[in-house]
Design a protein around this motif. Structure first.
Motif, PDB file in Angstrom:
ATOM      1  N   ASP A 130       0.574  -1.186   0.064  1.00  0.00           N
ATOM      2  CA  ASP A 130      -0.092  -0.031  -0.003  1.00  0.00           C
ATOM      3  C   ASP A 130       0.867   1.297   0.007  1.00  0.00           C
ATOM      4  O   ASP A 130       0.497   2.285  -0.489  1.00  0.00           O
ATOM      5  N   VAL A 131       1.895   1.268   0.692  1.00  0.00           N
ATOM      6  CA  VAL A 131       2.726   2.440   0.729  1.00  0.00           C
ATOM      7  C   VAL A 131       3.556   2.604  -0.492  1.00  0.00           C
ATOM      8  O   VAL A 131       3.560   3.771  -0.979  1.00  0.00           O
ATOM      9  N   GLN A 132       3.978   1.473  -1.044  1.00  0.00           N
ATOM     10  CA  GLN A 132       4.585   1.613  -2.415  1.00  0.00           C
ATOM     11  C   GLN A 132       3.626   2.224  -3.369  1.00  0.00           C
ATOM     12  O   GLN A 132       4.089   3.129  -4.509  1.00  0.00           O
ATOM     13  N   GLU A 133       2.440   1.930  -3.661  1.00  0.00           N
ATOM     14  CA  GLU A 133       1.490   2.034  -4.593  1.00  0.00           C
ATOM     15  C   GLU A 133       1.093   3.688  -4.191  1.00  0.00           C
ATOM     16  O   GLU A 133       0.996   4.412  -5.044  1.00  0.00           O
ATOM     17  N   ALA A 134       0.994   3.954  -2.972  1.00  0.00           N
ATOM     18  CA  ALA A 134       0.819   5.508  -2.546  1.00  0.00           C
ATOM     19  C   ALA A 134       1.764   6.269  -3.282  1.00  0.00           C
ATOM     20  O   ALA A 134       1.489   7.412  -4.065  1.00  0.00           O
ATOM     21  N   ILE A 135       2.993   5.993  -3.081  1.00  0.00           N
ATOM     22  CA  ILE A 135       4.213   6.848  -3.600  1.00  0.00           C
ATOM     23  C   ILE A 135       4.249   6.725  -5.098  1.00  0.00           C
ATOM     24  O   ILE A 135       4.508   7.887  -5.623  1.00  0.00           O
ATOM     25  N   ASP A 136       3.804   5.732  -5.626  1.00  0.00           N
ATOM     26  CA  ASP A 136       3.972   5.551  -6.927  1.00  0.00           C
ATOM     27  C   ASP A 136       2.754   6.503  -7.755  1.00  0.00           C
ATOM     28  O   ASP A 136       3.042   6.877  -8.978  1.00  0.00           O
ATOM     29  N   HIS A 137       1.867   6.925  -7.031  1.00  0.00           N
ATOM     30  CA  HIS A 137       0.818   7.651  -7.506  1.00  0.00           C
ATOM     31  C   HIS A 137       0.688   9.243  -6.842  1.00  0.00           C
ATOM     32  O   HIS A 137      -0.262   9.929  -7.055  1.00  0.00           O
ATOM     33  N   GLY A 138       1.926   9.492  -6.442  1.00  0.00           N
ATOM     34  CA  GLY A 138       2.188  10.862  -5.911  1.00  0.00           C
ATOM     35  C   GLY A 138       1.601  11.287  -4.499  1.00  0.00           C
ATOM     36  O   GLY A 138       1.406  12.306  -4.127  1.00  0.00           O
ATOM     37  N   VAL A 139       1.346  10.158  -3.686  1.00  0.00           N
ATOM     38  CA  VAL A 139       0.919  10.517  -2.296  1.00  0.00           C
ATOM     39  C   VAL A 139       1.943  10.161  -1.236  1.00  0.00           C
ATOM     40  O   VAL A 139       2.683   9.051  -1.298  1.00  0.00           O
ATOM     41  N   ALA A 196      18.180  25.218  -6.779  1.00  0.00           N
ATOM     42  CA  ALA A 196      17.214  24.394  -5.952  1.00  0.00           C
ATOM     43  C   ALA A 196      17.140  22.897  -6.464  1.00  0.00           C
ATOM     44  O   ALA A 196      17.028  22.770  -7.578  1.00  0.00           O
ATOM     45  N   MET A 197      17.028  21.855  -5.630  1.00  0.00           N
ATOM     46  CA  MET A 197      16.741  20.657  -5.843  1.00  0.00           C
ATOM     47  C   MET A 197      15.193  20.375  -6.180  1.00  0.00           C
ATOM     48  O   MET A 197      14.539  21.248  -5.626  1.00  0.00           O
ATOM     49  N   ALA A 198      15.296  19.351  -6.916  1.00  0.00           N
ATOM     50  CA  ALA A 198      13.509  19.187  -7.343  1.00  0.00           C
ATOM     51  C   ALA A 198      12.929  18.644  -6.056  1.00  0.00           C
ATOM     52  O   ALA A 198      13.639  18.031  -5.340  1.00  0.00           O
ATOM     53  N   GLU A 199      11.641  18.664  -6.189  1.00  0.00           N
ATOM     54  CA  GLU A 199      10.803  18.140  -4.850  1.00  0.00           C
ATOM     55  C   GLU A 199      10.877  16.739  -4.896  1.00  0.00           C
ATOM     56  O   GLU A 199      10.757  15.924  -5.978  1.00  0.00           O
ATOM     57  N   GLY A 200      11.136  16.424  -3.569  1.00  0.00           N
ATOM     58  CA  GLY A 200      10.861  14.833  -3.391  1.00  0.00           C
ATOM     59  C   GLY A 200       9.716  14.292  -2.904  1.00  0.00           C
ATOM     60  O   GLY A 200       8.622  15.212  -2.885  1.00  0.00           O
ATOM     61  N   PRO A 201       9.152  13.178  -2.645  1.00  0.00           N
ATOM     62  CA  PRO A 201       7.985  12.779  -2.201  1.00  0.00           C
ATOM     63  C   PRO A 201       7.362  13.499  -1.127  1.00  0.00           C
ATOM     64  O   PRO A 201       6.097  13.614  -0.864  1.00  0.00           O
ATOM     65  N   PHE A 202       8.126  13.964  -0.285  1.00  0.00           N
ATOM     66  CA  PHE A 202       7.708  14.769   1.160  1.00  0.00           C
ATOM     67  C   PHE A 202       7.615  16.137   0.936  1.00  0.00           C
ATOM     68  O   PHE A 202       7.615  16.894   2.222  1.00  0.00           O
ATOM     69  N   VAL A 293      10.520   5.455   3.509  1.00  0.00           N
ATOM     70  CA  VAL A 293      10.110   6.115   2.236  1.00  0.00           C
ATOM     71  C   VAL A 293      10.616   5.287   0.916  1.00  0.00           C
ATOM     72  O   VAL A 293      11.999   5.536   0.666  1.00  0.00           O
ATOM     73  N   PRO A 294       9.667   4.620   0.337  1.00  0.00           N
ATOM     74  CA  PRO A 294      10.388   3.913  -0.891  1.00  0.00           C
ATOM     75  C   PRO A 294      10.447   5.053  -2.051  1.00  0.00           C
ATOM     76  O   PRO A 294       9.828   5.930  -2.071  1.00  0.00           O
ATOM     77  N   TYR A 295      11.151   4.266  -2.982  1.00  0.00           N
ATOM     78  CA  TYR A 295      11.429   5.260  -4.269  1.00  0.00           C
ATOM     79  C   TYR A 295      10.119   4.992  -5.026  1.00  0.00           C
ATOM     80  O   TYR A 295       9.538   3.838  -5.204  1.00  0.00           O
ATOM     81  N   ALA A 296       9.843   6.039  -5.876  1.00  0.00           N
ATOM     82  CA  ALA A 296       8.935   5.911  -6.836  1.00  0.00           C
ATOM     83  C   ALA A 296       9.138   5.042  -7.824  1.00  0.00           C
ATOM     84  O   ALA A 296      10.268   4.970  -8.459  1.00  0.00           O
TER      85      ALA A 296
END
Length: 319
Positions: A130-139, A196-202, A293-296
């Motif tokens: 569930d965590v991996q899927e959320a990250i993959d969809h931008g949550v 500036a670095m690009a935005e990460g998941p958090f 936090v997993p990688y997208a």
């Protein structure tokens, strides 16, 4: 008028992340849904012990009393059925948590649609998939480790700690370090120190928290944010310039240069620490609540996935 969540900080949380349901999960794994459902019904009036995310959720909800309008919402989003989920709501009431909303999805194949329907800014779970899927969809999402045995939340404060690369920031620089080595990483960061670095998941979660801090008068905000990173000088400069570009001020920053993170986190008193490396999260979880936090588009590290079995995907209990 319908109640809008779009202007709130919304935390989505599984019942196993909020409460200690590890015994019940083992029962499900060993004996199946019927035994699990019967057990939950038989014990639904027995209070559940706090889980890994409980201190953070309790502290965040307490912020609402300090603000002129309700700004924090917590939504339970679970694969349990409505029938077996009753025990979680009973526990919420017993602990005095102001949680009014829940989605008990009865073993739904995916939770992503529900996370987006509730405008979730952060999803906390014990289910790796569930965590991996959320990250993959931008949550923004994290897989929580077991809670520390003797953690005591700091009274009247909220303390959240983030790793930098691949959590707050994009994994670009970390990839250079992993593929080309430390010297190439330092040269790259020195060359781009003002970029500036690009935005990460958090990143968006950090911005939400920073905006929340600004709602308090100077010197009165109970929320403290820290960055705890393995970076050191001169690679620290790009972190500062990135935060400036985002309009974010963090309260504390620790550039450890490879020194252990767990002792700093214990001294900071984090109610939650987010990192992308098991080698940091596992030792930290012995001192403070922590999640990986997993990688997208990638996978959780194998040893991280083994910290827990997935949250029981319980369909409605048999009649």
């Amino acid at each position: 008028m319908p109640y809008s969540l779009t202007d709130k900080l919304v935390i989505g949380i599984s019942s196993r992340a909020l409460f200690d349901l590890e015994h019940e999960n083992r029962l499900f794994d060993a004996q199946g849904v019927e035994a699990f459902s019967c057990y939950q019904r038989e014990h639904e009036d027995e209070p559940l012990r706090p889980g890994t995310a409980f201190p953070l959720v309790q502290a965040l909800l307490g912020l609402n009393a300090l603000l002129p309008a309700r700004r924090i919402e917590v939504v339970v989003i679970s694969r349990n059925s409505p029938d077996t989920g009753l025990r979680a709501f009973n526990a919420i009431e017993a602990h005095g948590l102001a949680i009014e909303r829940a989605a008990f999805t009865g073993g739904a194949r995916s939770l992503v649609g529900y996370l987006k329907a509730f405008d979730v800014d952060l999803f906390l779970s014990r289910n790796p998939g569930d965590v991996q899927e959320a990250i993959d969809h931008g949550v923004a999402a994290a897989l929580l480790y077991d809670p520390p045995a003797d953690f005591r939340a700091p009274a009247g404060q909220i303390r959240i700690a983030f790793d930098g690369d691949a959590v707050l920031f994009s994994p670009e620089s970390e990839r250079i370090y992993k593929t080309q080595g430390l010297e190439a990483f330092i040269a790259h960061e020195r060359l781009h120190r003002h970029d500036a670095m690009a935005e990460g998941p958090f990143a968006k979660l950090l911005m939400r928290l920073s905006a929340l801090q600004r709602e308090f008068a100077a010197g009165t905000c109970p929320v403290r944010i820290a960055i705890v990173t393995a970076r050191s000088s001169p690679a620290h400069a790009r972190v500062i310039h990135t935060l400036r570009d985002w309009g974010v001020n963090v309260d504390e920053a620790f550039f450890l240069g490879g020194a252990p993170k767990e002792t700093v986190l214990a001294a900071f008193g984090a109610q939650m620490f987010f990192d992308d490396q098991d080698s940091h999260v596992r030792p930290a979880s012995g001192h403070v609540p922590a999640g990986i936090v997993p990688y997208a588009g990638g996978r959780l590290l194998p040893d991280a996935a083994q910290i827990t079995s997935p949250e029981s995907p319980c369909p409605p209990a048999p009649r």
